[in-house]
Design a protein around this motif. Structure first.
Motif, mmCIF file in Angstrom:
data_model
loop_
_atom_site.group_PDB
_atom_site.id
_atom_site.type_symbol
_atom_site.label_atom_id
_atom_site.label_comp_id
_atom_site.label_asym_id
_atom_site.label_seq_id
_atom_site.Cartn_x
_atom_site.Cartn_y
_atom_site.Cartn_z
ATOM 1 N N ASP A 81 -10.105 63.792 84.027
ATOM 2 C CA ASP A 81 -9.718 62.518 84.623
ATOM 3 C C ASP A 81 -8.210 62.312 84.484
ATOM 4 O OD1 ASP A 81 -12.315 61.911 85.280
ATOM 5 O OD2 ASP A 81 -12.713 60.918 83.354
ATOM 6 N N GLU A 82 -7.602 61.645 85.435
ATOM 7 C CA GLU A 82 -6.177 61.328 85.396
ATOM 8 C C GLU A 82 -5.973 59.916 84.849
ATOM 9 O OE1 GLU A 82 -4.518 61.845 89.220
ATOM 10 O OE2 GLU A 82 -4.702 64.036 89.207
ATOM 11 N N LYS A 83 -4.935 59.762 84.033
ATOM 12 C CA LYS A 83 -4.621 58.467 83.442
ATOM 13 C C LYS A 83 -3.113 58.373 83.204
ATOM 14 C CE LYS A 83 -5.692 55.522 79.475
ATOM 15 N NZ LYS A 83 -6.456 55.416 78.205
ATOM 16 N N SER A 84 -2.524 57.240 83.532
ATOM 17 C CA SER A 84 -1.082 57.019 83.317
ATOM 18 C C SER A 84 -0.866 56.493 81.897
ATOM 19 C CB SER A 84 -0.536 56.017 84.338
ATOM 20 O OG SER A 84 -0.661 56.538 85.655
ATOM 21 N N VAL B 170 6.959 57.291 74.853
ATOM 22 C CA VAL B 170 7.635 56.608 73.733
ATOM 23 C C VAL B 170 8.728 57.529 73.190
ATOM 24 C CG1 VAL B 170 7.357 55.572 71.464
ATOM 25 C CG2 VAL B 170 5.546 55.336 73.183
ATOM 26 N N LEU B 171 9.937 56.987 73.101
ATOM 27 C CA LEU B 171 11.073 57.763 72.625
ATOM 28 C C LEU B 171 11.178 57.620 71.101
ATOM 29 C CD1 LEU B 171 13.589 59.459 73.319
ATOM 30 C CD2 LEU B 171 14.862 57.296 73.519
ATOM 31 N N GLN B 172 11.226 58.747 70.429
ATOM 32 C CA GLN B 172 11.398 58.766 68.980
ATOM 33 C C GLN B 172 12.639 59.586 68.638
ATOM 34 O OE1 GLN B 172 7.725 60.291 67.363
ATOM 35 N NE2 GLN B 172 6.742 58.276 67.398
ATOM 36 N N PHE B 173 13.388 59.125 67.614
ATOM 37 C CA PHE B 173 14.613 59.793 67.206
ATOM 38 C C PHE B 173 14.365 60.618 65.955
ATOM 39 C CE2 PHE B 173 15.989 56.079 69.566
ATOM 40 C CZ PHE B 173 16.919 56.607 70.446
ATOM 41 N N ALA B 174 15.136 61.668 65.825
ATOM 42 C CA ALA B 174 15.061 62.488 64.615
ATOM 43 C C ALA B 174 15.543 61.668 63.419
ATOM 44 C CB ALA B 174 15.888 63.752 64.784
ATOM 45 N N SER B 175 15.138 62.067 62.259
ATOM 46 C CA SER B 175 15.429 61.298 61.048
ATOM 47 C C SER B 175 16.917 61.260 60.710
ATOM 48 C CB SER B 175 14.637 61.866 59.854
ATOM 49 O OG SER B 175 14.970 63.246 59.660
ATOM 50 N N ASN C 88 22.955 51.386 71.426
ATOM 51 C CA ASN C 88 22.706 50.060 71.986
ATOM 52 C C ASN C 88 21.525 50.059 72.972
ATOM 53 O OD1 ASN C 88 24.919 48.910 70.628
ATOM 54 N ND2 ASN C 88 26.323 49.662 72.224
ATOM 55 N N GLU C 89 21.334 51.180 73.706
ATOM 56 C CA GLU C 89 20.283 51.206 74.727
ATOM 57 C C GLU C 89 19.814 52.642 74.938
ATOM 58 O OE1 GLU C 89 19.598 49.782 79.393
ATOM 59 O OE2 GLU C 89 21.619 49.879 78.522
ATOM 60 N N SER C 90 18.527 52.826 75.181
ATOM 61 C CA SER C 90 17.987 54.140 75.530
ATOM 62 C C SER C 90 17.149 54.022 76.808
ATOM 63 C CB SER C 90 17.109 54.673 74.387
ATOM 64 O OG SER C 90 16.011 53.806 74.149
ATOM 65 N N ILE C 91 17.297 54.998 77.663
ATOM 66 C CA ILE C 91 16.589 54.982 78.963
ATOM 67 C C ILE C 91 15.782 56.274 79.056
ATOM 68 C CG2 ILE C 91 16.827 54.973 81.453
ATOM 69 C CD1 ILE C 91 19.461 53.471 81.112
ATOM 70 N N VAL C 92 14.523 56.153 79.414
ATOM 71 C CA VAL C 92 13.608 57.298 79.604
ATOM 72 C C VAL C 92 13.235 57.387 81.076
ATOM 73 C CG1 VAL C 92 11.413 58.352 79.011
ATOM 74 C CG2 VAL C 92 12.722 57.115 77.251
ATOM 75 N N SER C 93 13.376 58.537 81.690
ATOM 76 C CA SER C 93 13.003 58.718 83.085
ATOM 77 C C SER C 93 12.346 60.104 83.251
ATOM 78 C CB SER C 93 14.241 58.607 83.985
ATOM 79 O OG SER C 93 13.889 58.835 85.349
ATOM 80 N N PRO C 94 11.145 60.177 83.756
ATOM 81 C CA PRO C 94 10.328 59.026 84.217
ATOM 82 C C PRO C 94 9.725 58.286 83.058
ATOM 83 C CG PRO C 94 9.102 61.074 84.446
ATOM 84 C CD PRO C 94 10.452 61.455 83.951
#
Length: 247
Positions: free
Chosen positions: A221-224, A228-233, A241-247
Motif C-alpha cells: 500500500d502507498e502512504k504519504s 523529519v530532519l535530524q542533526f548530528a550530535s 535559524n531555519e531549515s528547509i527540506v525538499s521534498p
C-alpha cells in the motif's frame, strides 16, 4: 371359362401407374431429406500398435431421409463414422469412410467425405516439462507469484513428425480479477506448437492432467509520510535559524 388378362389392358396399366405413384407420394410426404447439424468425428478401427496417425482427420457431414416428426430428435450421436486400418503399414493410403446408424426409419442418403487420405508413422516417446500460462489478473493490490506443479514432467507419445512440432506441454490458468487467495486446481494438459497453437490430434500425454497452484502476493500500500530532519550530535544548532527540506 377363359381369363382374358389382356382385356382392358390400358386401364389396368393406368391403375397400376396410379397405385405406384400414390405409394411414392406417401413415402415422400412422410419422409424428408435432412442434414445432420453436427458433423461426425471419425473413429479408428484396428489401428496398428506400433504406428501413429500423423494426419488430422476431417469431420463427416451426413444427409439422411427420415420421417419429418423424427428429424428434430436426430443427433450426431445417433451415427457412427469409421475407418478401418487393419493390415495397413507405415506410409500414406486412401481409406474409405463408413457411416452407419441404429435408428429405425432413418436412411443415410450421402455423406462427405467418403474417403480420407491418412499417413501412418512410427512413434516417439519424449518427456516434457509442464508449463502454465495465465490469462487475466488477480484482484487489485495482488500480484502473480510463482507456480508449483504436483508433477512437473510428463511423457508424450506421438508420431515422429508431430513430436517435432511440439514446443511445450501445458495449460492455461484463467483469472477473473477477483482472486485474493492462491489458485489451486487440476488442469487438462495439451500440446502447443511454436506459435502457441494447440496440437489437438495424434498426441498422447501421460498423465493427461496436472495439479497446479498459482501463488498470489499482496501488493504494498502507498502512504504519504513527513520527512523529519535530524542533526548530528556535533552540530551547533544554535547557529541555525531555519531549515528547509525538499521534498
Amino acid at each position: 371359362m377363359s381369363i382374358h388378362i389382356f382385356k382392358n389392358l390400358p386401364y389396368k396399366l393406368l391403375a397400376l401407374f396410379l397405385a405406384v405413384s400414390f405409394w411414392f407420394f406417401l413415402v415422400l410426404f412422410q419422409n424428408i431429406i435432412y442434414d445432420i447439424e453436427e458433423p461426425l468425428k471419425i473413429e479408428i478401427l484396428n489401428s496398428p500398435d506400433d504406428l501413429q496417425i500423423a494426419t488430422l482427420l476431417p469431420e463427416v457431414n451426413v444427409r439422411v431421409t427420415a420421417p419429418k416428426d423424427e428429424t428434430a430428435f436426430l443427433r450426431a450421436e445417433d451415427f457412427t463414422a469409421e475407418i478401418d486400418l487393419e493390415d495397413m503399414r507405415e506410409g500414406s493410403a486412401t481409406v474409405p469412410v463408413k457411416v452407419r446408424t441404429e435408428r429405425k426409419n432413418v436412411n443415410i442418403v450421402s455423406y462427405v467425405p467418403r474417403f480420407v487420405e491418412i499417413t501412418l508413422e512410427g512413434f516417439e516417446v519424449m518427456s516434457f516439462a509442464v508449463r502454465a500460462d495465465t490469462i487475466g489478473g488477480p484482484a487489485p493490490d495482488y500480484m502473480l507469484g510463482e507456480k508449483s506443479y504436483k508433477q512437473r514432467m510428463v511423457t508424450v507419445k506421438a508420431s515422429k513428425s508431430l513430436v517435432e512440432e511440439i514446443e511445450y506441454i501445458g495449460h492455461t490458468i484463467e483469472l477473473k480479477g477477483d482472486e485474493t487467495a492462491n489458485v489451486k486446481n487440476t488442469y487438462a494438459l495439451v500440446a502447443y506448437d511454436s506459435d502457441g497453437h494447440v496440437i489437438d490430434h495424434g498426441v498422447e500425454i501421460t498423465p493427461d492432467s496436472v495439479e497446479t497452484e498459482l501463488r498470489l502476493i499482496r501488493g504494498f500500500d502507498e502512504k504519504s509520510v513527513p520527512i523529519v530532519l535530524q542533526f548530528a550530535s556535533d552540530v551547533d544548532t544554535t547557529q541555525i535559524n531555519e531549515s528547509i527540506v525538499s521534498p
